[in-house]
Design a protein around this motif. Sequence first.
Motif, PDB file in Angstrom:
ATOM      1  N   SER A   4       0.833  -1.192   0.000  1.00 13.88           N
ATOM      2  CA  SER A   4       0.000   0.000   0.000  1.00 13.88           C
ATOM      3  C   SER A   4       0.872   1.249   0.000  1.00 13.88           C
ATOM      4  O   SER A   4       2.017   1.216   0.425  1.00 13.88           O
ATOM      5  CB  SER A   4      -0.946  -0.015   1.195  1.00 13.88           C
ATOM      6  OG  SER A   4      -0.208  -0.012   2.392  1.00 13.88           O
ATOM      7  N   PRO A   5       0.302   2.349  -0.480  1.00  7.57           N
ATOM      8  CA  PRO A   5       1.021   3.619  -0.478  1.00  7.57           C
ATOM      9  C   PRO A   5       1.338   4.062   0.955  1.00  7.57           C
ATOM     10  O   PRO A   5       0.726   3.580   1.912  1.00  7.57           O
ATOM     11  CB  PRO A   5       0.042   4.586  -1.138  1.00  7.57           C
ATOM     12  CG  PRO A   5      -0.934   3.737  -1.861  1.00  7.57           C
ATOM     13  CD  PRO A   5      -1.011   2.462  -1.082  1.00  7.57           C
ATOM     14  N   PRO A   6       2.260   4.998   1.097  1.00  9.52           N
ATOM     15  CA  PRO A   6       2.601   5.468   2.438  1.00  9.52           C
ATOM     16  C   PRO A   6       1.451   6.234   3.084  1.00  9.52           C
ATOM     17  O   PRO A   6       0.611   6.820   2.403  1.00  9.52           O
ATOM     18  CB  PRO A   6       3.810   6.383   2.199  1.00  9.52           C
ATOM     19  CG  PRO A   6       3.740   6.771   0.766  1.00  9.52           C
ATOM     20  CD  PRO A   6       3.050   5.647   0.060  1.00  9.52           C
ATOM     21  N   VAL A   7       1.450   6.210   4.409  1.00 11.37           N
ATOM     22  CA  VAL A   7       0.463   6.938   5.195  1.00 11.37           C
ATOM     23  C   VAL A   7       1.191   8.090   5.883  1.00 11.37           C
ATOM     24  O   VAL A   7       2.238   7.886   6.491  1.00 11.37           O
ATOM     25  CB  VAL A   7      -0.200   6.015   6.248  1.00 11.37           C
ATOM     26  CG1 VAL A   7      -1.106   6.806   7.180  1.00 11.37           C
ATOM     27  CG2 VAL A   7      -0.979   4.904   5.542  1.00 11.37           C
ATOM     28  N   ASP A  21       1.721   7.965  -5.341  1.00  8.41           N
ATOM     29  CA  ASP A  21       2.946   8.548  -5.891  1.00  8.41           C
ATOM     30  C   ASP A  21       2.711   9.912  -6.531  1.00  8.41           C
ATOM     31  O   ASP A  21       3.570  10.786  -6.481  1.00  8.41           O
ATOM     32  CB  ASP A  21       3.586   7.619  -6.929  1.00  8.41           C
ATOM     33  CG  ASP A  21       4.195   6.379  -6.294  1.00  8.41           C
ATOM     34  OD1 ASP A  21       4.507   6.409  -5.075  1.00  8.41           O
ATOM     35  OD2 ASP A  21       4.356   5.373  -7.011  1.00  8.41           O
ATOM     36  N   ASP A  22       1.536  10.108  -7.142  1.00  6.98           N
ATOM     37  CA  ASP A  22       1.247  11.387  -7.810  1.00  6.98           C
ATOM     38  C   ASP A  22       0.727  12.456  -6.843  1.00  6.98           C
ATOM     39  O   ASP A  22       0.352  13.544  -7.257  1.00  6.98           O
ATOM     40  CB  ASP A  22       0.255  11.188  -8.957  1.00  6.98           C
ATOM     41  CG  ASP A  22      -1.112  10.694  -8.492  1.00  6.98           C
ATOM     42  OD1 ASP A  22      -1.332  10.552  -7.269  1.00  6.98           O
ATOM     43  OD2 ASP A  22      -1.968  10.442  -9.367  1.00  6.98           O
ATOM     44  N   GLY A  23       0.688  12.128  -5.535  1.00  8.39           N
ATOM     45  CA  GLY A  23       0.235  13.083  -4.528  1.00  8.39           C
ATOM     46  C   GLY A  23      -1.248  13.005  -4.222  1.00  8.39           C
ATOM     47  O   GLY A  23      -1.732  13.664  -3.302  1.00  8.39           O
ATOM     48  N   MET A  24      -1.994  12.220  -4.985  1.00  9.83           N
ATOM     49  CA  MET A  24      -3.432  12.067  -4.751  1.00  9.83           C
ATOM     50  C   MET A  24      -3.667  11.317  -3.445  1.00  9.83           C
ATOM     51  O   MET A  24      -2.974  10.348  -3.141  1.00  9.83           O
ATOM     52  CB  MET A  24      -4.077  11.306  -5.897  1.00  9.83           C
ATOM     53  CG  MET A  24      -5.556  11.100  -5.718  1.00  9.83           C
ATOM     54  SD  MET A  24      -6.216  10.173  -7.130  1.00  9.83           S
ATOM     55  CE  MET A  24      -7.890   9.966  -6.583  1.00  9.83           C
ATOM     56  N   VAL A  25      -4.644  11.783  -2.674  1.00  9.57           N
ATOM     57  CA  VAL A  25      -5.018  11.112  -1.434  1.00  9.57           C
ATOM     58  C   VAL A  25      -6.061  10.044  -1.772  1.00  9.57           C
ATOM     59  O   VAL A  25      -7.167  10.359  -2.207  1.00  9.57           O
ATOM     60  CB  VAL A  25      -5.571  12.113  -0.394  1.00  9.57           C
ATOM     61  CG1 VAL A  25      -6.062  11.388   0.850  1.00  9.57           C
ATOM     62  CG2 VAL A  25      -4.503  13.140  -0.034  1.00  9.57           C
ATOM     63  N   ALA A  26      -5.683   8.776  -1.585  1.00  8.92           N
ATOM     64  CA  ALA A  26      -6.572   7.661  -1.913  1.00  8.92           C
ATOM     65  C   ALA A  26      -7.524   7.343  -0.768  1.00  8.92           C
ATOM     66  O   ALA A  26      -8.519   6.665  -0.956  1.00  8.92           O
ATOM     67  CB  ALA A  26      -5.755   6.429  -2.263  1.00  8.92           C
ATOM     68  N   GLY A  27      -7.211   7.820   0.411  1.00 11.61           N
ATOM     69  CA  GLY A  27      -8.059   7.577   1.563  1.00 11.61           C
ATOM     70  C   GLY A  27      -7.529   8.311   2.773  1.00 11.61           C
ATOM     71  O   GLY A  27      -6.396   8.796   2.783  1.00 11.61           O
ATOM     72  N   PHE A  28      -8.377   8.391   3.798  1.00 11.16           N
ATOM     73  CA  PHE A  28      -7.978   9.085   5.019  1.00 11.16           C
ATOM     74  C   PHE A  28      -8.768   8.563   6.204  1.00 11.16           C
ATOM     75  O   PHE A  28      -9.848   7.997   6.046  1.00 11.16           O
ATOM     76  CB  PHE A  28      -8.184  10.603   4.880  1.00 11.16           C
ATOM     77  CG  PHE A  28      -9.616  10.992   4.612  1.00 11.16           C
ATOM     78  CD1 PHE A  28     -10.508  11.191   5.665  1.00 11.16           C
ATOM     79  CD2 PHE A  28     -10.080  11.131   3.319  1.00 11.16           C
ATOM     80  CE1 PHE A  28     -11.829  11.533   5.415  1.00 11.16           C
ATOM     81  CE2 PHE A  28     -11.397  11.473   3.054  1.00 11.16           C
ATOM     82  CZ  PHE A  28     -12.276  11.671   4.117  1.00 11.16           C
TER      83      PHE A  28
END
Length: 127
Positions: A4-7, A21-28
């Motif tokens: 998974s991407p970094p948190v 990687d592109d800076g998009m927030v996939a979740g929070f």
Amino acid sequence: MTDSPPVIRNDEAGQYQLVLDDGMVAGFTEFVHDGPGRLIFPHTEIDPAFGGRGYGTALVSAAMADVAARGETVIPVCPFVVKYLKEHEVPGLKIEWKDRYVTIADEASTAGKNTAEKNPSDEGVGS
């Protein structure tokens, strides 16, 4: 679960964010300060485009590990966070359980499959 991407913790937004990687927030997962060293977690959301990849679990896992490392106390309100903490031990994490929210999470987990209500184990919970 795939890698998974970094948190990251974004104190300004009051969120732990799963960042692509592109800076998009996939979740929070949101947090609200409730006094020094106390964080209420009211809501978690994964963009539906990224559902089913285990990102919700990875997000909450990383957030709880960071909170524990900081010596802060978690007050879980979000059903997804409640369910995660009931099923996973996070070394060093201090949890202040609120019975009402544990009950809500339990009821959501056992809701009939024919209801439109989201189950807190759904990766897109809150979306």
